[in-house]
Scaffold this motif. Structure first.
Motif, mmCIF file in Angstrom:
data_model
loop_
_atom_site.group_PDB
_atom_site.id
_atom_site.type_symbol
_atom_site.label_atom_id
_atom_site.label_comp_id
_atom_site.label_asym_id
_atom_site.label_seq_id
_atom_site.Cartn_x
_atom_site.Cartn_y
_atom_site.Cartn_z
ATOM 1 N N THR A 1 0.840 -1.202 0.000
ATOM 2 C CA THR A 1 0.000 0.000 0.000
ATOM 3 C C THR A 1 0.875 1.253 0.000
ATOM 4 O O THR A 1 0.627 2.209 -0.760
ATOM 5 C CB THR A 1 -0.938 0.000 1.232
ATOM 6 N N GLU A 2 1.920 1.249 0.811
ATOM 7 C CA GLU A 2 2.809 2.422 0.852
ATOM 8 C C GLU A 2 3.522 2.610 -0.489
ATOM 9 O O GLU A 2 3.638 3.730 -0.993
ATOM 10 C CB GLU A 2 3.829 2.261 1.980
ATOM 11 N N LEU A 3 3.970 1.477 -1.069
ATOM 12 C CA LEU A 3 4.649 1.572 -2.381
ATOM 13 C C LEU A 3 3.703 2.159 -3.434
ATOM 14 O O LEU A 3 4.123 2.994 -4.255
ATOM 15 C CB LEU A 3 5.109 0.183 -2.828
ATOM 16 N N SER B 1 6.143 2.643 8.299
ATOM 17 C CA SER B 1 5.485 2.870 9.590
ATOM 18 C C SER B 1 6.385 2.419 10.735
ATOM 19 O O SER B 1 5.893 2.053 11.811
ATOM 20 C CB SER B 1 4.133 2.149 9.668
ATOM 21 N N THR B 2 7.689 2.440 10.501
ATOM 22 C CA THR B 2 8.620 2.048 11.566
ATOM 23 C C THR B 2 8.535 3.047 12.720
ATOM 24 O O THR B 2 8.836 2.705 13.872
ATOM 25 C CB THR B 2 10.057 1.944 11.009
ATOM 26 N N GLY C 1 6.116 7.392 6.407
ATOM 27 C CA GLY C 1 5.009 6.457 6.184
ATOM 28 C C GLY C 1 4.398 6.059 7.521
ATOM 29 O O GLY C 1 5.133 5.657 8.433
ATOM 30 N N VAL C 2 3.075 6.181 7.612
ATOM 31 C CA VAL C 2 2.398 5.925 8.887
ATOM 32 C C VAL C 2 1.186 5.024 8.658
ATOM 33 O O VAL C 2 0.304 5.350 7.866
ATOM 34 C CB VAL C 2 1.925 7.268 9.515
ATOM 35 N N VAL D 1 1.133 8.664 3.930
ATOM 36 C CA VAL D 1 2.504 9.186 3.802
ATOM 37 C C VAL D 1 2.404 10.690 4.060
ATOM 38 O O VAL D 1 1.701 11.402 3.335
ATOM 39 C CB VAL D 1 3.083 8.898 2.406
ATOM 40 N N HIS D 2 3.051 11.138 5.131
ATOM 41 C CA HIS D 2 2.951 12.553 5.535
ATOM 42 C C HIS D 2 4.216 13.293 5.124
ATOM 43 O O HIS D 2 5.324 12.772 5.286
ATOM 44 C CB HIS D 2 2.830 12.672 7.053
#
Ligand SMILES: C[S@@+](CC[C@H](N)C(=O)[O-])C[C@H]1O[C@@H](n2cnc3c(N)ncnc32)[C@H](O)[C@@H]1O
Length: 320
Positions: A60-62, A160-161, A190-191, A312-313
């Motif tokens: 999803t982040e990618l 989201s680390t 990334g959150v 993603v902020h």
């Protein structure tokens, strides 16, 4: 290693690991720091987790990074140095390397040294004009990086680390990160978002058992580095969403009464007793914006997927 890649070792694993492991296992409720998952095997297992069908965060982040790569690059503007915390396989960085304007150098930071150097060397082949400074270090404490303080920098912290810190630690981590930046420098992070517990529980309990192997690998890592006597087969993997705390918790549960040695220190376990190995906090958009806005940054914008499963902020350092 090619001359394009320089390596910097800011971390002496063994002494700090010994102190932190002994301290964690001596608590009434035993804990181990999540960073100790990551030796070479742990990094490889994490990469396998990202391929599991249940593990939605990575794909999803990618997708967010790829879909919005032009908007992200334009919002950031020209940037000289791209720093990445917890770079792992350096897979996600490619969407930024392909789109950022006037980028000169990439500074991946990771605690898992061999994996970091391998990833940096591989990346160098695809980006022959990029200067790469691979830093083996621990970003959970303030660090000094081999970068020019006057040039524009962006820190990238995917996966989201940041959710591995509790919210107070995450606030302190953001403040420490802001110290590395000047006004106008950025932080792209990334959150993972709050969502149905079923989806979260599945993501950390994949059917192939890779997350289980990853969780138990922390015991093998301690055996190797700190002369431990853990028998991983006497422990089981436990992961669940704690809705009240807004976090996934991972634990390792002893299946029997047992005593384990670590560098000559004895630790006893009752059957059913757990070691808390990881938290993964989930944030609504507003919760994360508040965290950033009260810890040295201004929340500028964010991108998400159509289901709102990941965010993603982009943050900018504010004047102090
Ligand atoms: C959850 S993985 C994420 C990997 C990759 N960035 C991604 O998004 O798929 C966390 C990464 O951070 C590294 N890491 C964890 N704790 C760290 C610490 N305290 N200092 C430096 N690296 C750390 C691990 O070795 C691992 O590569």
């Amino acid at each position: 290693m090619s001359s394009q890649v320089k390596s910097y070792d800011l971390y002496t694993m063994q002494q700090k690991m010994l102190e932190e492991v002994i301290a964690g296992l001596s608590k009434p409720k035993k804990t181990l720091h999540a960073k100790y998952f990551y030796d070479q095997t742990g990094s490889e297992l994490f990469e396998q987790i990202t391929q599991q069908p249940e593990y939605y965060p990575t794909r999803t982040e990618l997708t967010i990074l790829m879909t919005h790569q032009t908007a992200i690059a334009d919002r950031i503007g020209p940037v000289h140095t791209l720093i990445e915390y917890g770079s792992g396989s350096s897979r996600k960085i490619k969407s930024l390397l392909n789109s950022l304007h006037q980028l000169e150098e990439y500074v991946p930071i990771d605690i898992s040294k061999d994996y970091l150097l391998l990833a940096a060397t591989e990346l160098a082949k695809d980006y022959p004009n990029l200067k790469i400074k691979a830093v083996c270090g621990d970003y959970s404490t303030p660090i000094t990086l081999p970068v020019d303080p006057l040039l524009k920098k962006v820190i990238f912290f995917p996966g989201s680390t940041i959710g591995n810190f509790d919210p107070d630690e995450a606030g302190r981590f953001l403040q420490n990160s802001a110290q590395l930046l000047k006004d106008g420098d950025g932080f792209l992070v990334g959150v993972d978002t709050k969502k149905e517990p079923e989806l979260l529980n599945l993501a950390y309990n994949d059917g192939a058992g890779v997350t289980k192997a990853f969780n138990l690998n922390i015991l093998k890592h301690i055996n190797t580095v700190l002369a431990g006597t853990f028998d991983p087969s006497c422990f089981e993997h436990v992961a669940f969403y704690n809705e009240e705390e807004g976090r996934i918790e991972m634990h390792i549960k002893s299946q029997i009464d047992q005593t384990v040695q670590v560098s000559g220190h004895a630790f006893t376990f009752k059957e059913g007793e757990t070691i808390h190995t990881e938290n993964s906090y989930k944030y609504s958009i507003e919760e994360f914006q508040l965290l950033a806005n009260t810890n040295g940054f201004r929340s500028v914008t964010y991108w998400t997927d159509p289901n709102g499963h990941f965010s993603v902020h982009y943050l900018e350092k504010t004047s102090t």
